[in-house]
Design a protein around this motif. Structure first.
Motif, PDB file in Angstrom:
ATOM      1  N   LYS A  28     -30.202  29.034  25.713  1.00 53.04           N
ATOM      2  CA  LYS A  28     -29.019  28.186  25.857  1.00 53.04           C
ATOM      3  C   LYS A  28     -28.151  28.647  27.022  1.00 53.04           C
ATOM      4  O   LYS A  28     -27.620  27.848  27.777  1.00 53.04           O
ATOM      5  CB  LYS A  28     -28.204  28.211  24.567  1.00 53.04           C
ATOM      6  N   ARG A  29     -28.037  29.993  27.136  1.00 52.10           N
ATOM      7  CA  ARG A  29     -27.209  30.520  28.213  1.00 52.10           C
ATOM      8  C   ARG A  29     -27.840  30.200  29.571  1.00 52.10           C
ATOM      9  O   ARG A  29     -27.152  29.819  30.510  1.00 52.10           O
ATOM     10  CB  ARG A  29     -27.042  32.032  28.048  1.00 52.10           C
ATOM     11  N   ALA A  30     -29.159  30.316  29.628  1.00 48.39           N
ATOM     12  CA  ALA A  30     -29.853  30.020  30.873  1.00 48.39           C
ATOM     13  C   ALA A  30     -29.667  28.553  31.238  1.00 48.39           C
ATOM     14  O   ALA A  30     -29.420  28.213  32.397  1.00 48.39           O
ATOM     15  CB  ALA A  30     -31.329  30.351  30.728  1.00 48.39           C
ATOM     16  N   ALA A  31     -29.763  27.684  30.234  1.00 48.89           N
ATOM     17  CA  ALA A  31     -29.615  26.251  30.503  1.00 48.89           C
ATOM     18  C   ALA A  31     -28.236  25.965  31.075  1.00 48.89           C
ATOM     19  O   ALA A  31     -28.089  25.195  32.032  1.00 48.89           O
ATOM     20  CB  ALA A  31     -29.840  25.459  29.217  1.00 48.89           C
ATOM     21  N   ALA A  32     -27.215  26.621  30.487  1.00 46.12           N
ATOM     22  CA  ALA A  32     -25.860  26.416  30.993  1.00 46.12           C
ATOM     23  C   ALA A  32     -25.754  26.912  32.433  1.00 46.12           C
ATOM     24  O   ALA A  32     -25.149  26.257  33.291  1.00 46.12           O
ATOM     25  CB  ALA A  32     -24.862  27.144  30.100  1.00 46.12           C
ATOM     26  N   SER A  33     -26.389  28.068  32.722  1.00 43.49           N
ATOM     27  CA  SER A  33     -26.355  28.616  34.084  1.00 43.49           C
ATOM     28  C   SER A  33     -27.041  27.677  35.061  1.00 43.49           C
ATOM     29  O   SER A  33     -26.554  27.437  36.161  1.00 43.49           O
ATOM     30  CB  SER A  33     -27.070  29.962  34.123  1.00 43.49           C
ATOM     31  N   ILE A  34     -28.201  27.165  34.637  1.00 47.54           N
ATOM     32  CA  ILE A  34     -28.961  26.294  35.533  1.00 47.54           C
ATOM     33  C   ILE A  34     -28.167  25.029  35.827  1.00 47.54           C
ATOM     34  O   ILE A  34     -28.112  24.551  36.960  1.00 47.54           O
ATOM     35  CB  ILE A  34     -30.344  25.974  34.915  1.00 47.54           C
ATOM     36  N   GLU A  54     -32.617  16.622  40.024  1.00 45.67           N
ATOM     37  CA  GLU A  54     -33.220  17.939  40.235  1.00 45.67           C
ATOM     38  C   GLU A  54     -34.160  18.287  39.097  1.00 45.67           C
ATOM     39  O   GLU A  54     -33.797  18.212  37.930  1.00 45.67           O
ATOM     40  CB  GLU A  54     -32.120  19.012  40.331  1.00 45.67           C
ATOM     41  N   ARG A  55     -35.377  18.678  39.465  1.00 41.45           N
ATOM     42  CA  ARG A  55     -36.347  19.043  38.440  1.00 41.45           C
ATOM     43  C   ARG A  55     -36.232  20.528  38.135  1.00 41.45           C
ATOM     44  O   ARG A  55     -35.950  21.346  39.004  1.00 41.45           O
ATOM     45  CB  ARG A  55     -37.756  18.695  38.905  1.00 41.45           C
ATOM     46  N   VAL A  56     -36.460  20.856  36.870  1.00 37.89           N
ATOM     47  CA  VAL A  56     -36.369  22.247  36.447  1.00 37.89           C
ATOM     48  C   VAL A  56     -37.708  22.647  35.847  1.00 37.89           C
ATOM     49  O   VAL A  56     -38.305  21.889  35.080  1.00 37.89           O
ATOM     50  CB  VAL A  56     -35.252  22.442  35.388  1.00 37.89           C
ATOM     51  N   ALA A  57     -38.172  23.843  36.225  1.00 35.29           N
ATOM     52  CA  ALA A  57     -39.411  24.358  35.645  1.00 35.29           C
ATOM     53  C   ALA A  57     -39.065  25.487  34.694  1.00 35.29           C
ATOM     54  O   ALA A  57     -38.235  26.342  35.005  1.00 35.29           O
ATOM     55  CB  ALA A  57     -40.327  24.872  36.746  1.00 35.29           C
ATOM     56  N   VAL A  58     -39.680  25.460  33.529  1.00 39.73           N
ATOM     57  CA  VAL A  58     -39.505  26.543  32.569  1.00 39.73           C
ATOM     58  C   VAL A  58     -40.871  27.173  32.363  1.00 39.73           C
ATOM     59  O   VAL A  58     -41.842  26.469  32.094  1.00 39.73           O
ATOM     60  CB  VAL A  58     -38.934  26.030  31.237  1.00 39.73           C
ATOM     61  N   VAL A  59     -40.950  28.467  32.537  1.00 40.86           N
ATOM     62  CA  VAL A  59     -42.234  29.142  32.387  1.00 40.86           C
ATOM     63  C   VAL A  59     -42.246  29.842  31.036  1.00 40.86           C
ATOM     64  O   VAL A  59     -41.421  30.717  30.763  1.00 40.86           O
ATOM     65  CB  VAL A  59     -42.460  30.155  33.520  1.00 40.86           C
ATOM     66  N   THR A  92     -25.344  21.962  39.821  1.00 39.19           N
ATOM     67  CA  THR A  92     -24.198  21.129  40.178  1.00 39.19           C
ATOM     68  C   THR A  92     -23.302  21.870  41.172  1.00 39.19           C
ATOM     69  O   THR A  92     -22.199  21.414  41.460  1.00 39.19           O
ATOM     70  CB  THR A  92     -23.392  20.739  38.927  1.00 39.19           C
ATOM     71  N   GLY A  93     -23.779  23.010  41.658  1.00 39.39           N
ATOM     72  CA  GLY A  93     -23.061  23.718  42.711  1.00 39.39           C
ATOM     73  C   GLY A  93     -21.784  24.396  42.270  1.00 39.39           C
ATOM     74  O   GLY A  93     -20.851  24.553  43.048  1.00 39.39           O
ATOM     75  N   GLN A  94     -21.724  24.813  41.019  1.00 41.82           N
ATOM     76  CA  GLN A  94     -20.511  25.477  40.550  1.00 41.82           C
ATOM     77  C   GLN A  94     -20.723  26.976  40.475  1.00 41.82           C
ATOM     78  O   GLN A  94     -21.847  27.470  40.516  1.00 41.82           O
ATOM     79  CB  GLN A  94     -20.130  24.947  39.169  1.00 41.82           C
ATOM     80  N   ASP A  95     -19.607  27.668  40.318  1.00 44.42           N
ATOM     81  CA  ASP A  95     -19.658  29.116  40.184  1.00 44.42           C
ATOM     82  C   ASP A  95     -20.292  29.460  38.837  1.00 44.42           C
ATOM     83  O   ASP A  95     -19.851  28.978  37.796  1.00 44.42           O
ATOM     84  CB  ASP A  95     -18.223  29.656  40.265  1.00 44.42           C
TER      85      ASP A  95
END
Lengths: 571, 250
Positions: free
Chosen positions: A404-410, A105-110, A415-418
């Motif tokens: 860092k928090r955003a990265a953990a959320s992403i 999965e690709r992630v874009a950061v603006v 990975t389809g977790q809560d």
């Protein structure tokens, strides 16, 4: 305290709990004590990618929290970070190993500011292909374009950005969000998650008459233009309006650009100034004047050019919602400051035009985005936002924390977790010091900010050595008051050890509790010693002193010590 | 008599020499411990027993202990070990404690070489050649037992508490008194464990014991009475009018 299963309990020393990015301070200070400077930088990089930048411009909440403040002064943590990062850069940093892309999965950061870069860095370390889009010609955001060169050199930013690229982050510059790319276009191009960290780019308006006169330039634009090398006209007499770090930066920059008299006008008093005290002191050294308790009423122009600022005197009233005392104007106290240039530095607002209107937070006046404060997700699934755009103008380290928090959320999202799973961080401040009277005083004698003198090669070598010794001395002021930092575990230097009590032998004499410097051993209700694993640092003093030899160390038992020591004694 | 190739054991604190340690000479064994205060006096005596000619302890100069108080403990351990070595008939110079500051430049080897030079002037350790019945072996075992004895260890562990704050009875013990107390206990325990060791196989009379320990008979008798009370010793049989004592399992 009852601990719920959804809570992530972490025990950190005060410095680490105070840091928004949770940098393992105790660990890198410990490595510094050992002279392992490069490892210290690596430890910092585990938590955030900007050791040198934060070493220069962080507002160091860690130092405010430092346990040593109870005895004398805080350890100069920020300066030590700068020291190790500079040593690494000066000795030619080894290129970082790119992390294997194990996720599809690709992630874009603006936005390639601190929040965006930190998020991209974290995601790249997790193995995601990440692309950062940046409007400006180079990455770094406010760190590059708003902090002047004399506080944060551009090559330092270059170095840290290069490191992030080496880890595997792709940075595309010259791409404007809302114009070249949108959330939909990114989706179409196959990005599964988007993190918006565009920051707050517009300077706030003064909202007084005469703001459109020539010679009025907003601090953000002013600093950005200077950084970009654009010609900036600065008059002889400059008034900077505001009391934050940008105001000080703008004042010092205009002074360095040739202004003869620079005055900072601030509507509250010195105590309420949000700028760092050390920056204010530096500014005063540069010859910048301060006027407190004044607010501009209007700007007076002549032939379309600003001529003077008319100000009102203020007095401090009741504290407002921010906890600071509210300035109240004193009537008929108008007076004028003759100026050629006015630099308003009142804070920043976001550029609302590029944000989809449904994501805007209508309640705030600076066009921020609405996000879940814990997970940073917006109303649109897969779109996250953080940093200044969500919180309003803040600091680098807070932006890094958000990234860092955003990265953990992403990662959880992809990975389809809560997203809320195990997110509620519960930080327990842990220090072992029971009696501050027992801690010996050791004054801080660290001066890192001194300019390097011109020296011959021999002298320079000596000078470096002295710097190193100073840094080590400073590092040794650290009480190591937190639980054993995992920094040195399983290395040749420190086998993080643990005391183990043999309950059959223990007679409850309490000697261990007396000798333990960290209060980690205590008698329980059954009168048997019990080791608190979080406070035990594995020094082994209890094992050496236990009258019944009921306490042993897990790794370095007495038998092992003797075996190692007498290995060569047998003839 | 000199010893050209002494076996030296160096215990060094993990934190005192931050990487300032070039390879040690081949006859020196450097063992790193987390803190120099971690060393049990018994372990150090055991290294002597196993044939080390000399032991050097290298730790952080007060007040720079990584664990705040480890060097205070090391100093105390060092003090009683000196005493026990003397009682065992070994030269106390065989044990040395050096302080190093974590941010000074001196290499650990610098201290080792200085220490080794002193040790080469001493004869090689008598414990190397000693058999099980030799007086040195007996002494060192007695010293080890004394060092693992409850009373002494409690006193060591509570040093700070006793000399710096008041005890249960509201008394504060002056450091001088504490030292005297420690001295007396170390000496007494050493002799008692020596008697205990000597009588472990063969029953002995007070007269024999006085000869073996080189002490006055009355003094030996005092200890014997003490030991009987503590169930360390019992009368094995009586020869004529002389009771012969034999050690009991402790």
């Amino acid at each position: 305290m009852a601990i719920e299963s959804n809570t992530n309990v972490k025990r950190f020393p005060p410095c680490r709990s105070a840091c928004p990015a949770r940098v393992n301070v105790q660990a890198y200070v410990a490595l510094l004590q050992k002279g392992r400077f490069k490892d210290a930088v690596e430890i910092i990089r585990k938590d955030m990618p900007f050791p040198a930048i934060c070493g220069r411009v962080c507002f160091s909440p860690c130092e405010d929290a430092c346990a040593r403040t109870n005895v004398d002064q805080a350890v100069a943590i920020r300066a030590l970070k700068r020291f190790v990062a500079d040593i690494e850069r000066e000795e030619e940093r080894v290129k970082a190993e790119p992390v294997l892309k194990k996720h599809q999965e690709r992630v874009a950061v603006v936005g390639a500011g601190p929040a965006g870069l930190a998020a991209a860095y974290e995601l790249a370390k997790l193995g995601y292909p990440v692309t950062v889009f940046e409007r400006m010609p180079e990455a770094g955001g406010m760190m590059r374009y708003c902090i002047p060169d004399f506080r944060l050199e551009k090559f330092v930013v270059d170095n840290e950005v290069a490191y992030i690229k080496e880890v595997g982050v792709e940075i595309k510059t010259g791409v404007e969000f809302g114009k070249d790319i949108t959330i939909d276009s990114l989706r179409e191009n196959g990005y599964s998650a988007i993190f918006i960290a565009i920051g707050t780019q517009l300077g706030m308006k003064l909202n007084v008459p005469g703001e459109d006169l020539k010679g009025v330039i907003n601090a953000v634009d002013f600093l950005r233009d200077v950084s970009l090398g654009k010609p900036v006209e600065v008059g002889d007499r400059v008034a900077v309006i505001g009391g934050g770090n940008s105001a000080i930066d703008a004042a010092r920059t205009s002074r360095k650009l040739g202004a003869k008299e620079v005055t900072v006008l601030y509507r509250r008093s010195r105590e309420e100034m949000p700028a760092l005290p050390r920056e204010v002191a530096e500014a005063e050294k540069d010859g910048i004047k301060f006027q407190f308790l004044v607010a501009p009423k209007c700007l007076i122009g002549e032939n379309g050019k600003v001529k003077a600022v008319e100000c009102l005197r203020m007095r401090l009233g009741e504290p407002d919602e921010s906890g600071r005392r509210k300035p109240v104007p004193i009537s008929f106290s108008e007076h004028q400051y003759p100026v050629n240039t006015v630099v308003p530095a009142l804070g920043q607002v976001a550029e609302a035009k590029c944000i989809p209107p449904e994501l805007l937070n209508k309640e705030t006046r600076n066009s921020l985005m609405t996000v879940d404060p814990q997970t940073l997700e917006t109303k649109v699934p897969g779109v996250f936002a953080g940093g200044d755009i969500a919180t309003g103008p803040a600091s680098i380290i807070e932006a890094v924390g958000a990234g860092k928090r955003a990265a953990a959320s992403i990662h959880l999202y992809l990975t389809g977790q809560d997203l809320h799973h195990m997110r509620e961080e519960c930080i327990e401040e842990t220090t072992w010091v029971k009696n501050w009277g027992h801690v010996k005083k050791k004054e801080c004698r660290y001066e890192s900010e001194v300019e390097k003198p011109r020296l011959s090669f021999d002298e320079a070598a000596q000078y470096m050595e002295k710097l190193e010794q100073n840094a080590k001395f400073e590092a040794f002021r650290c009480l190591g008051c937190g639980p054993c930092a995992e920094c040195l575990a399983n290395t040749e230097l420190c086998d993080a050890d643990k005391a183990v009590v043999n309950a059959d032998l223990c007679i409850g004499c309490n000697v261990c509790a007396v000798v333990c410097p960290f209060g980690a051993v205590k008698k329980n209700e059954d009168n048997i010693a019990e080791v608190n694993e979080n406070s035990c640092k594995g020094c082994g003093i209890c094992a050496a002193r236990c009258p019944e030899q009921a306490i042993t160390m897990e790794k370095m038992t007495n038998d092992r010590i003797i075996l190692l020591a007498t290995a060569s004694c047998k003839e | 008599m000199t010893n050209e190739d002494p076996r030296i054991v160096c215990f060094s604190c993990n934190f005192a020499f931050c990487g300032r340690q070039s390879p040690a000479p081949p006859n020196v064994n450097v063992t790193r411990v987390q803190c120099i205060g971690r060393l049990d006096p018994v372990s150090i005596l055991e290294t002597f027993e196993k044939g080390a000619d000399a032991v050097m302890l290298a730790g952080c100069k007060p007040p720079d202990c990584h664990f705040q108080e480890g060097n205070v403990h090391a100093e105390l351990t060092f003090k009683i070990l000196k005493r026990l070595l003397k009682l065992s008939g070994l030269e106390p110079e065989r044990l040395e404690l050096v302080w190093a500051s974590p941010f000074e430049d001196q290499d650990l080897n610098h201290y080792i070489i200085r220490f080794a030079a002193k040790i080469t002037k001493l004869p090689s350790s008598p414990l190397k050649r000693a058999d099980a019945e030799s007086s040195y072996t007996v002494n060192v075992i007695a010293a080890k037992n004394a060092a693992s004895q409850f009373r002494m260890r409690v006193l060591l562990g509570r040093e700070k508490e006793l000399t710096e704050s008041v005890n249960t009875y509201g008394e504060k013990i002056p450091e001088k008194d504490y030292d005297a107390m420690l001295e007396e206990i170390v000496g007494g325990e050493f002799i008692r464990y020596k008697i205990h060791f000597l009588t472990r196989n063969v029953p002995m009379s007070v007269k024999d014991l006085a000869e073996a320990t080189g002490l006055d008979r009355n003094e030996v008798l005092d200890h014997v009475v003490d030991m009987r009370r503590k169930n360390m010793l019992a009368v094995d049989h009586i020869e004529g009018a002389t009771p012969l004592y034999k050690a009991l399992e402790v």
